[in-house]
Design a protein around this motif. Structure first.
Motif, PDB file in Angstrom:
ATOM      1  N   LEU A   1       0.685  -1.393  -0.158  1.00  0.00           N
ATOM      2  CA  LEU A   1       0.112   0.234   0.085  1.00  0.00           C
ATOM      3  C   LEU A   1       0.675   1.405  -0.035  1.00  0.00           C
ATOM      4  O   LEU A   1       0.424   2.259  -0.114  1.00  0.00           O
ATOM      5  N   GLY A   2       2.335   1.316   0.013  1.00  0.00           N
ATOM      6  CA  GLY A   2       3.155   2.211   0.044  1.00  0.00           C
ATOM      7  C   GLY A   2       3.500   2.422   1.573  1.00  0.00           C
ATOM      8  O   GLY A   2       4.198   3.458   1.669  1.00  0.00           O
ATOM      9  N   LEU A   3       3.178   1.737   2.369  1.00  0.00           N
ATOM     10  CA  LEU A   3       3.492   1.723   3.700  1.00  0.00           C
ATOM     11  C   LEU A   3       4.744   1.049   3.994  1.00  0.00           C
ATOM     12  O   LEU A   3       4.692   0.064   4.946  1.00  0.00           O
ATOM     13  N   ASN A   4       5.761   1.395   3.267  1.00  0.00           N
ATOM     14  CA  ASN A   4       6.999   0.585   3.382  1.00  0.00           C
ATOM     15  C   ASN A   4       8.065   1.148   3.933  1.00  0.00           C
ATOM     16  O   ASN A   4       9.223   0.527   3.917  1.00  0.00           O
ATOM     17  N   GLY A   5       8.037   2.258   4.479  1.00  0.00           N
ATOM     18  CA  GLY A   5       9.150   2.707   5.060  1.00  0.00           C
ATOM     19  C   GLY A   5      10.234   3.559   4.057  1.00  0.00           C
ATOM     20  O   GLY A   5      11.170   3.733   4.465  1.00  0.00           O
ATOM     21  N   HIS A   6       9.915   3.797   2.794  1.00  0.00           N
ATOM     22  CA  HIS A   6      10.726   4.342   1.776  1.00  0.00           C
ATOM     23  C   HIS A   6      10.521   5.807   1.948  1.00  0.00           C
ATOM     24  O   HIS A   6       9.444   6.477   1.712  1.00  0.00           O
ATOM     25  N   GLN A   7      11.825   6.519   1.896  1.00  0.00           N
ATOM     26  CA  GLN A   7      11.666   7.849   1.820  1.00  0.00           C
ATOM     27  C   GLN A   7      12.285   8.538   0.671  1.00  0.00           C
ATOM     28  O   GLN A   7      13.348   8.122   0.313  1.00  0.00           O
ATOM     29  N   SER A   8      11.675   9.318  -0.084  1.00  0.00           N
ATOM     30  CA  SER A   8      12.158  10.039  -1.130  1.00  0.00           C
ATOM     31  C   SER A   8      12.566  11.524  -0.792  1.00  0.00           C
ATOM     32  O   SER A   8      11.998  12.111   0.103  1.00  0.00           O
ATOM     33  N   TRP A   9      13.813  11.965  -1.405  1.00  0.00           N
ATOM     34  CA  TRP A   9      14.126  13.366  -1.432  1.00  0.00           C
ATOM     35  C   TRP A   9      14.486  13.690  -2.622  1.00  0.00           C
ATOM     36  O   TRP A   9      15.190  12.934  -3.598  1.00  0.00           O
ATOM     37  N   GLU A  10      14.523  15.049  -2.964  1.00  0.00           N
ATOM     38  CA  GLU A  10      14.961  15.678  -4.079  1.00  0.00           C
ATOM     39  C   GLU A  10      16.394  16.269  -3.796  1.00  0.00           C
ATOM     40  O   GLU A  10      16.530  17.073  -2.898  1.00  0.00           O
ATOM     41  N   VAL A  11      17.332  15.767  -4.831  1.00  0.00           N
ATOM     42  CA  VAL A  11      18.619  16.470  -4.343  1.00  0.00           C
ATOM     43  C   VAL A  11      19.311  16.996  -5.444  1.00  0.00           C
ATOM     44  O   VAL A  11      19.011  16.492  -6.588  1.00  0.00           O
ATOM     45  N   GLN A  12      20.409  17.797  -5.230  1.00  0.00           N
ATOM     46  CA  GLN A  12      20.958  18.555  -6.712  1.00  0.00           C
ATOM     47  C   GLN A  12      22.449  18.237  -6.618  1.00  0.00           C
ATOM     48  O   GLN A  12      23.183  18.005  -5.416  1.00  0.00           O
ATOM     49  N   GLY A  13      23.013  18.262  -7.946  1.00  0.00           N
ATOM     50  CA  GLY A  13      24.365  18.127  -7.905  1.00  0.00           C
ATOM     51  C   GLY A  13      24.672  18.247  -9.422  1.00  0.00           C
ATOM     52  O   GLY A  13      24.199  18.277 -10.242  1.00  0.00           O
ATOM     53  N   GLU A  14      26.048  18.394  -9.475  1.00  0.00           N
ATOM     54  CA  GLU A  14      26.730  18.698 -11.028  1.00  0.00           C
ATOM     55  C   GLU A  14      26.178  17.601 -11.954  1.00  0.00           C
ATOM     56  O   GLU A  14      26.016  17.829 -13.056  1.00  0.00           O
ATOM     57  N   THR A  15      26.271  16.297 -11.437  1.00  0.00           N
ATOM     58  CA  THR A  15      26.077  15.227 -12.092  1.00  0.00           C
ATOM     59  C   THR A  15      25.177  14.443 -11.330  1.00  0.00           C
ATOM     60  O   THR A  15      24.870  14.777 -10.321  1.00  0.00           O
ATOM     61  N   PRO A  16      24.401  13.571 -12.086  1.00  0.00           N
ATOM     62  CA  PRO A  16      23.285  12.515 -11.326  1.00  0.00           C
ATOM     63  C   PRO A  16      24.223  11.886 -10.234  1.00  0.00           C
ATOM     64  O   PRO A  16      23.427  11.753  -9.164  1.00  0.00           O
ATOM     65  N   GLU A  17      25.160  11.440 -10.263  1.00  0.00           N
ATOM     66  CA  GLU A  17      25.883  10.634  -9.289  1.00  0.00           C
ATOM     67  C   GLU A  17      26.437  11.638  -8.170  1.00  0.00           C
ATOM     68  O   GLU A  17      26.279  11.358  -7.079  1.00  0.00           O
ATOM     69  N   ALA A  18      26.948  12.895  -8.465  1.00  0.00           N
ATOM     70  CA  ALA A  18      27.009  13.672  -7.398  1.00  0.00           C
ATOM     71  C   ALA A  18      25.932  14.153  -6.693  1.00  0.00           C
ATOM     72  O   ALA A  18      26.144  14.216  -5.526  1.00  0.00           O
ATOM     73  N   ALA A  19      24.865  14.357  -7.321  1.00  0.00           N
ATOM     74  CA  ALA A  19      23.687  14.552  -6.590  1.00  0.00           C
ATOM     75  C   ALA A  19      23.411  13.676  -5.563  1.00  0.00           C
ATOM     76  O   ALA A  19      22.863  13.807  -4.595  1.00  0.00           O
ATOM     77  N   ILE A  20      23.300  12.444  -6.024  1.00  0.00           N
ATOM     78  CA  ILE A  20      22.932  11.340  -4.925  1.00  0.00           C
ATOM     79  C   ILE A  20      23.943  11.089  -3.785  1.00  0.00           C
ATOM     80  O   ILE A  20      23.752  10.984  -2.712  1.00  0.00           O
ATOM     81  N   GLU A  21      25.209  11.395  -4.129  1.00  0.00           N
ATOM     82  CA  GLU A  21      26.242  11.287  -3.278  1.00  0.00           C
ATOM     83  C   GLU A  21      26.207  12.460  -2.253  1.00  0.00           C
ATOM     84  O   GLU A  21      26.077  12.233  -1.001  1.00  0.00           O
ATOM     85  N   ASN A  22      25.638  13.748  -2.802  1.00  0.00           N
ATOM     86  CA  ASN A  22      25.196  14.889  -1.828  1.00  0.00           C
ATOM     87  C   ASN A  22      24.132  14.277  -0.887  1.00  0.00           C
ATOM     88  O   ASN A  22      24.310  14.677   0.259  1.00  0.00           O
ATOM     89  N   GLY A  23      23.233  13.769  -1.434  1.00  0.00           N
ATOM     90  CA  GLY A  23      21.972  13.090  -0.700  1.00  0.00           C
ATOM     91  C   GLY A  23      22.280  12.287   0.468  1.00  0.00           C
ATOM     92  O   GLY A  23      22.021  12.320   1.550  1.00  0.00           O
ATOM     93  N   LEU A  24      23.234  11.266   0.000  1.00  0.00           N
ATOM     94  CA  LEU A  24      23.636  10.398   0.967  1.00  0.00           C
ATOM     95  C   LEU A  24      24.404  10.627   2.055  1.00  0.00           C
ATOM     96  O   LEU A  24      23.991  10.353   3.244  1.00  0.00           O
ATOM     97  N   THR A  25      25.308  11.755   1.774  1.00  0.00           N
ATOM     98  CA  THR A  25      26.124  12.411   2.830  1.00  0.00           C
ATOM     99  C   THR A  25      25.099  13.276   3.670  1.00  0.00           C
ATOM    100  O   THR A  25      25.273  13.180   5.048  1.00  0.00           O
ATOM    101  N   GLY A  26      24.452  14.361   2.907  1.00  0.00           N
ATOM    102  CA  GLY A  26      23.593  15.234   3.683  1.00  0.00           C
ATOM    103  C   GLY A  26      22.549  14.446   4.484  1.00  0.00           C
ATOM    104  O   GLY A  26      22.415  14.986   5.645  1.00  0.00           O
ATOM    105  N   TYR A  27      21.953  13.132   4.178  1.00  0.00           N
ATOM    106  CA  TYR A  27      20.847  12.616   5.287  1.00  0.00           C
ATOM    107  C   TYR A  27      21.439  11.597   5.974  1.00  0.00           C
ATOM    108  O   TYR A  27      20.751  10.783   6.555  1.00  0.00           O
TER     109      TYR A  27
END
Lengths: 382, 310
Positions: A92-118
């Motif tokens: 039902l979507g009650l799975n404990g998954h959290q989405s965030w919008e993150v930014q970076g110069e490349t998609p990888e960098a964005a994800i990297e930023n997000g992982l460290t930031g959160y």
């Protein structure tokens, strides 16, 4: 028509023996006013749905807070901003998954930023999706939506927060049902004030009439002139914002509508024969008012009370929402919605559940009140 | 009629006087002063200068009479927090957005509501009626701040159709107006439906039909006009809802209106501002009720305002 005539033969009919005493007999079972109203209410699908929803909410408000081991004011900084997770209801979507919008110069960098930031380890990353390509407007950054399995990432694999947690890590399930309790208390209080002060005031004013009535009506006129909000703000300024201030404000202004209705009805009824009969038999004023007049107005009283309850519930939620009602850490549906507003883009679940519950509560009371009005007030019968 | 109007205005003044007095004395009962936050930094002389600047060193009865006298002349004192500006001045500078929002919501909401209610009554017990009923129950039940949140999330956030917040042009008024007008819409629809059904069952509609008047003329010329009269009575509750509505809506959409300022003045203990805005809201509310009552008597001559209406 002609065909039907042939099928029914004469010997199928038998004359009834009519005796004098049977002529007056009632051929259908006697239906009291209340039974009649109940039959009509039962046919009203909306009202019954409303009633079921309300019973469910009341039940959950009482039982919900003790269904898990978290307390409503227990903060846990290990478990802040967790989305809802229910075992068995992951689909039902009650799975404990959290989405965030993150930014970076490349998609990888964005994800990297997000992982460290959160502060999330990479192994818990479930998916990522580019939502915005680089443009001049966003400094040539990619915007990526990344979804992580946040519970194990925070080392809380064992825990399940059914409605998630807020920014202090408090369990929203418990807080929401506690908040519902407050809303129900306010509704109950408003109903009580209406039924005690409103009915007695209106009854006395209408029954005695004359100068007493005139004087009492002038007081009402002045009281209704004062907006509810003003009274509550004055109460809050003197007392601290909280349940007491709201209670006092409701006590001062909440009953005037009811008093007017009861007065009008009593004015209409007090010259009827049954009142005269009661007086002839020696009933005193109190008895006539309480035993003969008020019971005749019960239908109106119930209808009006039912409309008062949702408006009182709304009033409390509204005050709490603008910060004049209950104060943290007490949870009310209004304060929950208010604090969810800060971050509902990222954590929509904080807003969704209390919003749904207060809406259901209001809709439930309103359609039940509508149904009761149709059932109890014979003039409104269609 | 003349006597009735005078009597009503007299009550209105008494009510306002009571509100003003209650507000004033409750403010005086409060512990602390508006200068609490700076009190420790000031010398006694500076404090005395401050107090006399705002007239707070005089005995309370004197302050009270000055306050009432000032109010009669339209002077509500000086705000403690907002750069020492006059309260009246602050209210007039902030009323614009609130009034615009309130007026838009009221006009658009009631017009749509009236037509929805009419449609429901004409197509009684059909899907039109059920939809209209559903809309009005939803509109009355769902708190405006929840509705505002939904609008902001979907129309501004997900679909980017309108700006999310702030006050910078006509497109910025769309979402707050929508959020605010749902209640007037619902309550008008409800009331109009009941009234319209009653009118449609009356003899003169039957007569018009018998005469062969065409259907739209019956609906708009005969039925609608008469059904509209009692709808005026919902103006009272509507004003209250718009007043309270602007408090939350202005907060959610960050609009520089009176409601937003009122909430912040309460949070900062700015007494003159609270008193002034309270009085302003009370005057607005009481005047609307008075106007509605008088209009009702003027429009529908069957209602003798002087007779006991209750």
């Amino acid at each position: 028509m002609a065909n039907n005539d042939k099928k029914i033969s004469k010997d199928q009919f038998q004359p009834i023996e009519l005796s004098a005493d049977k002529g007056e007999e009632l051929s259908r079972p006697e239906i009291s006013y209340w039974k009649d109203a109940w039959i009509r209410l039962r046919k009203n699908k909306g009202a019954i749905t409303g009633l079921i929803v309300l019973i469910f909410i009341v039940f959950m408000a009482l039982v919900g807070p003790i269904m898990n081991e978290y307390a409503f004011d227990e903060d846990n900084y290990e478990a802040t901003n967790l989305p809802p997770r229910v075992e068995g209801l992951e689909w039902l979507g009650l799975n404990g998954h959290q989405s965030w919008e993150v930014q970076g110069e490349t998609p990888e960098a964005a994800i990297e930023n997000g992982l460290t930031g959160y502060e999330v380890d990479e192994q818990y990353l479930i998916s990522s999706e580019i939502v915005e390509e680089p443009t001049e407007e966003n400094n040539n950054y990619y915007t990526v939506e990344m979804t992580v399995d946040i519970y194990p990432a925070k080392g809380l694999q064992e825990e399940n927060y059914w409605f998630g947690t807020d920014k202090f890590g408090r369990d929203l399930w418990t807080r929401i049902w506690k908040g519902t309790q407050i809303s129900l208390y306010i509704g109950l209080l408003a109903a009580l004030i209406d039924m005690v002060i409103g009915v007695i005031y209106g009854g006395v004013s209408g029954y005695y009439g004359g100068r007493i009535d005139n004087f009492m009506q002038r007081i009402i006129e002045i009281l209704t002139g004062i907006p509810n909000l003003v009274v509550v703000i004055l109460a809050i300024i003197v007392l601290d914002p909280g349940i007491l201030a709201i209670t006092i404000a409701l006590t001062i202004t909440g009953w005037t509508g009811m008093a007017r209705i009861v007065r009008g009805q009593v004015l209409k009824l007090k010259n009827q024969e049954f009142v005269l009969a009661a007086r002839t038999l020696g009933s005193n004023d109190t008895r006539i008012l309480m035993k003969h007049l008020i019971p005749n107005v019960t239908g109106m009283i119930i209808i009006n009370t039912m409309f008062t309850i949702p408006s009182a519930i709304f009033f409390e939620a509204f005050l709490s929402f603008i910060g004049l009602g209950l104060q943290a850490p007490i949870a009310s549906l209004g304060t929950l919605i208010d604090s969810a507003f800060d971050s509902y883009r990222t954590y929509p679940y904080m807003l969704v559940y209390p919003a749904i519950i207060i809406s259901l509560l209001m809709i439930g009371f309103n359609i039940l009140a509508d149904g009761l009005r149709d059932a109890l007030d014979p003039k409104m019968r269609k | 009629m003349g006597k009735y109007v005078l009597q009503r205005i007299a009550y209105m003044l008494v009510t306002l006087f009571i509100i003003a007095t209650a507000t004033f004395f409750l403010m005086k009962l409060l512990p602390g002063s508006p200068f609490n936050s700076v009190a420790s930094k000031l010398s006694d002389e500076q404090m005395a200068i401050l107090l006399s600047r705002y007239g707070l060193d005089e005995p309370i009865p004197v302050q009270y009479f000055k306050y009432i006298a000032g109010m009669i002349q339209g002077d509500l004192g000086i705000s403690f927090q907002f750069n020492n500006r006059e309260v009246t001045d602050l209210i007039t500078s902030r009323i614009g957005p609130s009034a615009q929002l309130g007026a838009q919501a009221m006009v658009i909401g009631s017009i749509i509501g009236i037509f929805v209610g009419m449609a429901a009554a004409i197509r009684h017990n059909s899907w039109v009626d059920y939809t209209a009923n559903f809309v009005s129950i939803i509109g009355i039940s769902i708190p405006s701040f929840v509705f505002a949140g939904l609008l902001q999330y979907y129309l501004a956030g997900e679909l980017s159709l309108f700006p999310t917040a702030f006050w910078d042009g006509p497109e910025y008024t769309v979402l707050p107006t929508l959020a605010l007008m749902i209640f007037p819409l619902a309550i008008c629809a409800r009331f109009m439906r009941t009234e319209m059904m009653e009118v449609l069952g009356s003899d003169y509609i039957e007569l018009a039909r018998a005469k062969g008047v065409n259907n739209s003329a019956i609906m708009f010329k005969h039925a609608m006009r008469n059904a509209l009269v009692p709808v005026i009575t919902v103006m009272g509750p509507m004003t209250v809802s718009l007043m309270t509505g602007t408090l939350v809506i202005e907060q959610i959409f960050v609009i520089p209106g009176l409601g937003e300022q009122f909430v912040s003045s309460i949070n900062s203990n700015d007494y003159p501002m609270i008193m002034g805005t309270t009085m302003f809201y009370s005057i607005l509310f009481i005047s609307v009720i008075l106007i509605v009552d008088l209009l009702y008597g003027v429009i529908d001559p069957r209602i003798r305002v002087s007779g006991g209406k209750d």
